[in-house]
Every structure is written in C-alpha cells, then in structure tokens.
Design an enzyme around this catalytic site. Structure first.
Site, PDB file in Angstrom:
ATOM      1  N   SER A 112       0.829  -1.205   0.000  1.00 20.57           N
ATOM      2  CA  SER A 112       0.000   0.000   0.000  1.00 20.57           C
ATOM      3  C   SER A 112       0.867   1.260   0.000  1.00 20.57           C
ATOM      4  O   SER A 112       1.621   1.490  -0.923  1.00 20.57           O
ATOM      5  CB  SER A 112      -0.960  -0.051   1.184  1.00 20.57           C
ATOM      6  OG  SER A 112      -2.001   0.868   1.029  1.00 20.57           O
ATOM      7  N   ASP A 256      -1.993   6.109  -4.187  1.00 15.76           N
ATOM      8  CA  ASP A 256      -0.874   5.356  -3.623  1.00 15.76           C
ATOM      9  C   ASP A 256      -0.557   4.177  -4.544  1.00 15.76           C
ATOM     10  O   ASP A 256      -1.240   3.976  -5.559  1.00 15.76           O
ATOM     11  CB  ASP A 256      -1.182   4.932  -2.186  1.00 15.76           C
ATOM     12  CG  ASP A 256      -2.320   3.943  -2.070  1.00 15.76           C
ATOM     13  OD1 ASP A 256      -3.129   3.850  -3.013  1.00 15.76           O
ATOM     14  OD2 ASP A 256      -2.417   3.262  -1.042  1.00 15.76           O
ATOM     15  N   ASP A 258      -1.080   0.987  -4.663  1.00 16.73           N
ATOM     16  CA  ASP A 258      -2.089  -0.032  -5.001  1.00 16.73           C
ATOM     17  C   ASP A 258      -3.455   0.564  -5.300  1.00 16.73           C
ATOM     18  O   ASP A 258      -4.429  -0.163  -5.468  1.00 16.73           O
ATOM     19  CB  ASP A 258      -2.182  -1.103  -3.911  1.00 16.73           C
ATOM     20  CG  ASP A 258      -2.784  -0.585  -2.618  1.00 16.73           C
ATOM     21  OD1 ASP A 258      -2.541   0.580  -2.268  1.00 16.73           O
ATOM     22  OD2 ASP A 258      -3.483  -1.353  -1.933  1.00 16.73           O
ATOM     23  N   ASP A 260      -5.784   2.383  -3.705  1.00 19.64           N
ATOM     24  CA  ASP A 260      -6.968   2.382  -2.841  1.00 19.64           C
ATOM     25  C   ASP A 260      -7.045   3.647  -1.980  1.00 19.64           C
ATOM     26  O   ASP A 260      -7.975   3.803  -1.202  1.00 19.64           O
ATOM     27  CB  ASP A 260      -7.041   1.119  -1.980  1.00 19.64           C
ATOM     28  CG  ASP A 260      -5.915   0.995  -0.969  1.00 19.64           C
ATOM     29  OD1 ASP A 260      -5.001   1.847  -0.951  1.00 19.64           O
ATOM     30  OD2 ASP A 260      -5.929   0.022  -0.182  1.00 19.64           O
TER      31      ASP A 260
END
Length: 472
Positions: A112, A256, A258, A260
C-alpha cells in the site's frame, strides 16, 4: 528491517533473516497458510469430493513484486489451487475480479502506502473483501504450526493469465448510475495525475481519458521506483502541486501504489485534503441517493456534518477496512470509507477504490460548476494533525492506552471516550485518537480541531502526556 503479522495479512521489508523480514521463505509460508485455510474451509460436494479451489492474484509495481508474485502463485499451485493471475493490477481491481471469477479468494501483493523496500500479502475472501479477525487469526495459527499438506503431481493447480481486469474495472465504474460521463466531458477538465510509478499510472489516466479529461502524466511509469514517499500526504506532493499551477490544470489526482487511497490537489496547488476526499464524494452521493455513512474513528468530523445535513445517519467504526465494511453493512450505509482518502461505494463493491472516487468527484465537480478550491471551501472547516511515536521493546503500548483512558474517563472536558480501537477522546471542540498501527511499528496520534494550530497544540500536549506515562 521489519515483519508484521496481523489478521489482515503479512507485511514486511524485503531481505534479511527469515522470520524478521519478508523473505522468500516467509512469503511461501504465509501463502501456504492462506491456501491451507481455504482448503480447510471449503465445503464438500454431495458425493463428498472436494471442489477445486480458485484464487485471484494481482500485484502493484514494486521492485520486489515479480519475485513475491512468483513465489505466492507457485505455492498456491503446489497446494492444488488454481490461480487467475492478473499480473500488474490494483487492490480494488483484484477485489472486483474475485466474485466475477467465482473465485474462493484473492491475494493482493502490495504494501500500500509503505516505501519501496516493503511488500505484503493482503488477503481476500470469496466476496473480494478483506478477511475478518477470526479468519485472519486461523491463518496465523496455521502459519505458526506450518500445518501444510501439498498436492501430488497429478493434483497441482493451474495458472490462467488474465490482463483484462483493469479495463473491466474501468468499465464497471463508468457504468455506475451516478457517474455522468457526458457532464464530465462537457466540463473539459485538465488534470495532472501522479501515479507514484505504480499501477495507478496506468489505470487512472485511462479512466480519465474515457471520461473526456485532458491528462498530464507525472510519475506514471510503473517501474516501482517511487519518486517520493508514496503516502499521499502534503509534504510528499510538492512536485504535483507545482505542476498543477504550471499547467493551469483544474486539479491534480494522486493515488498510492495499489490505488486504494486518493487525494486531490486544488487548481491553486493547495491540497484539497485527503480527509475531504470521502467528504466530497459522500456529499455528492447523499445528494442523489439519501442514506447513511460510515468512516473510521480516526476520520474527520466533516463526514458526520455532511451526512446530518443530508438527513442521514453517521457512525464511526474501529480503524481498518474490514471494520468499516462490517459497520457499513450493519448501518445500511450507501457510502463510507476512511479519512486517508479511501472511498468505499457498495454500489460497485465493498472495498476502498480510487477509481470510484475519481469518477464520483469529477461528476460532482462538473455538476457544481465551481473550482476545486471553492468546493473545498463549501465544507465544514476542520484541521487534522497526524503524528506517530516509533515503538521500541521498552514501550508498553497497552499500559499507555490504559493510563490515558484512566486520565480522561472522568475528565470534565471529555464529552465521550471510546476504547473500541485504542483510545478515542472526544472534547467539545476537538478530539484525539491514540492507537497502535496495524501496518507499522508505531503508535498513531491523530487530533482534529477548528484550526491547524489548535490541532497541533493538542497533539503536542497528548504526545507529552504519553511520553510522561511511558517514561521516554
């Protein structure tokens, strides 16, 4: 070097010693535990023969991604589990793919917002949602016991590669009833996108272009070399703030690695505020489809205020996506998420999704016909201070939280106090939330007040009190 095992997965730094960091051995061990848990959890068929399991796997663009990806996939194959390999993907894309593939679970290989030396295995159930605490604990127990039983050669799993799901994800977002592509096209927006050299650099520009937006790309090459700290906070985003002004863009979009978490930059280069990503999207959704909202208790009071103005009910959950989702279902929330820029819109799926956030926000902005800074100014003014204390073996976090609870539970200035997740202390004009992080070896100290100065002063006071209690 660090390895963090939690109910939500395993996260650590690459390299070092087994058991201390996220080494290849640790990746295989934890993937084995997850696959074994799936096998133990599956229901037998009518003739008492077990069904073959299927797991969707995708990764962000981290340098260690291909290595961890190959280890995890081949571990699942060794357990007799079929794998749908999405390759380079995003967290919400994998979450959408799991139910569409009728899979039994999913694994996203991403740390993340953590820097490039980190990676992680984030684990999903058959709905494409994060595992709950009981499920996560069972996997940790299996990993500890190394209770794995691998398949014989004729029973190995098979790999199916499918690189279409980022396009499918985009289509699913654009088909949402509240997303107005024509209104966005008519607005003729110009947007700068910072994809932090991960998969967001592919999927966000493609989404925007299909909505008729002119895109200026910044750090959109998915090579895993993050050009700045990938957490989308103001201090990390000077380059895009300058480029938005230079390009005379209508706004900037930052995700970011990933994809999310979502943050916006105003046309003047100022931060819209990651806490207000959810506030703005919720304001739009509530104005079209009245209902309830949920965020975690570290998120801004502004969502509560906007929800009440739209005649809805707001509730706060413990920190963690699984906790937000659980309360959203219980509260019949039509939108929710976390103040870190995570939008959860159940009309599509129960997961934080930057694509949904972008599409809803741009539709909202097109309807409002105002600048991003003017939109931000239309919302209640709250300011947050986010601080942390690095943990050492000498710091007893539980004792600190107990001491702070005792200090404030009978304090006349306290309007409410919750110990659902660490300690949340509400005062009339501000609040503080203290908790141990699930993803880093730190204590988080979040405060919010009517001005940045007041939020910072409260944070410094609380940090001082914590240090007194801890003797540091």
């Amino acid at each position: 070097m660090t390895l963090i095992k939690s109910i939500s997965g395993i996260r650590g730094t690459i390299g070092g010693k087994v058991g201390d960091n996220l080494t290849p051995v640790d990746a295989v061990k934890f993937a084995s535990a997850y696959g074994t848990w799936l096998k133990n959890s599956q229901q037998p068929t009518a003739n008492s023969q077990q069904l073959k399991l299927k797991v969707v796997v995708g990764r962000d663009a981290r340098i260690s991604g291909p290595m961890i990806h190959n280890l995890v996939i081949n571990t699942l194959i060794g357990l007799g589990i079929d794998v749908v390999d999405l390759g380079l993907s995003t967290t919400p894309t994998v979450e959408i793919a799991v139910p569409l593939e009728n899979a039994d679970g999913g694994i996203i290989l991403t740390a993340s917002h953590n820097p490039k030396q980190w990676n992680a295995l984030k684990l999903l159930n058959e709905k494409g949602e994060f595992l709950n605490g009981i499920e996560g604990e069972k996997i940790l127990q299996i990993a500890e016991a190394e209770a794995f039983d691998f398949s014989e050669v004729d029973d190995l799993g098979e790999i199916t590669e499918n690189d279409a799901y980022m396009d499918i994800h985009i289509d699913e977002v654009l088909n949402l009833p509240l997303v107005d592509i024509e209104a966005v096209k008519a607005a003729k927006f110009k947007v700068v996108v910072d994809g932090v050299n991960s998969s967001g650099g592919i999927i966000i520009p493609k989404l925007l272009e299909l909505m008729g937006v002119e895109v200026v790309k910044l750090y959109c090459e998915p090579n895993g070399h993050f050009p700045h700290n990938p957490e989308p906070l103001k201090e990390h985003l000077t380059d895009i703030s300058e480029l938005v002004v230079q390009e005379k863009a209508d706004l900037g979009i930052v995700v970011d690695p990933d994809v999310d978490r979502l943050a916006f930059i105003c046309e003047d280069g100022e931060m819209f505020g990651e806490e207000y990503t959810l506030v703005a999207c919720a304001d739009f959704v509530l104005g079209k489809t009245p209902g309830n909202t949920v965020s975690n208790m570290s998120s801004s009071r502004a969502l509560r205020d906007v929800t009440i103005l739209n005649n809805g009910n707001y509730e706060a959950s413990a920190v963690g996506e699984v906790n937000v989702v659980e309360l959203m279902k219980k509260n019949n929330a039509i939108i929710g998420g976390e103040g870190n820029g995570g939008i959860i819109y159940p009309e599509l799926h129960y997961g934080r999704d930057s694509l949904v956030g972008v599409a809803l926000f741009l539709t909202h902005l097109a309807n409002k016909k105002m600048t991003v800074s003017a939109l931000r100014a239309s919302y209640p003014e709250y300011y947050m201070s986010k601080n942390k204390i690095e943990l050492t073996p000498q710091i007893n976090v539980d004792a600190i939280l107990v001491a702070m609870t005792e200090k404030y539970k009978n304090d006349s200035s306290t309007s409410s106090l919750s110990t659902i997740d660490g300690v949340k202390i509400d005062f009339a004009e501000n609040w503080v939330h203290l908790r141990k992080s699930n993803t880093e070896p730190i204590i988080r100290i979040y405060t919010e007040a009517a001005s940045q100065e007041k939020a910072d002063v409260l944070a410094l006071r609380i940090i001082g009190e914590i240090k007194d209690v801890a003797g540091i």
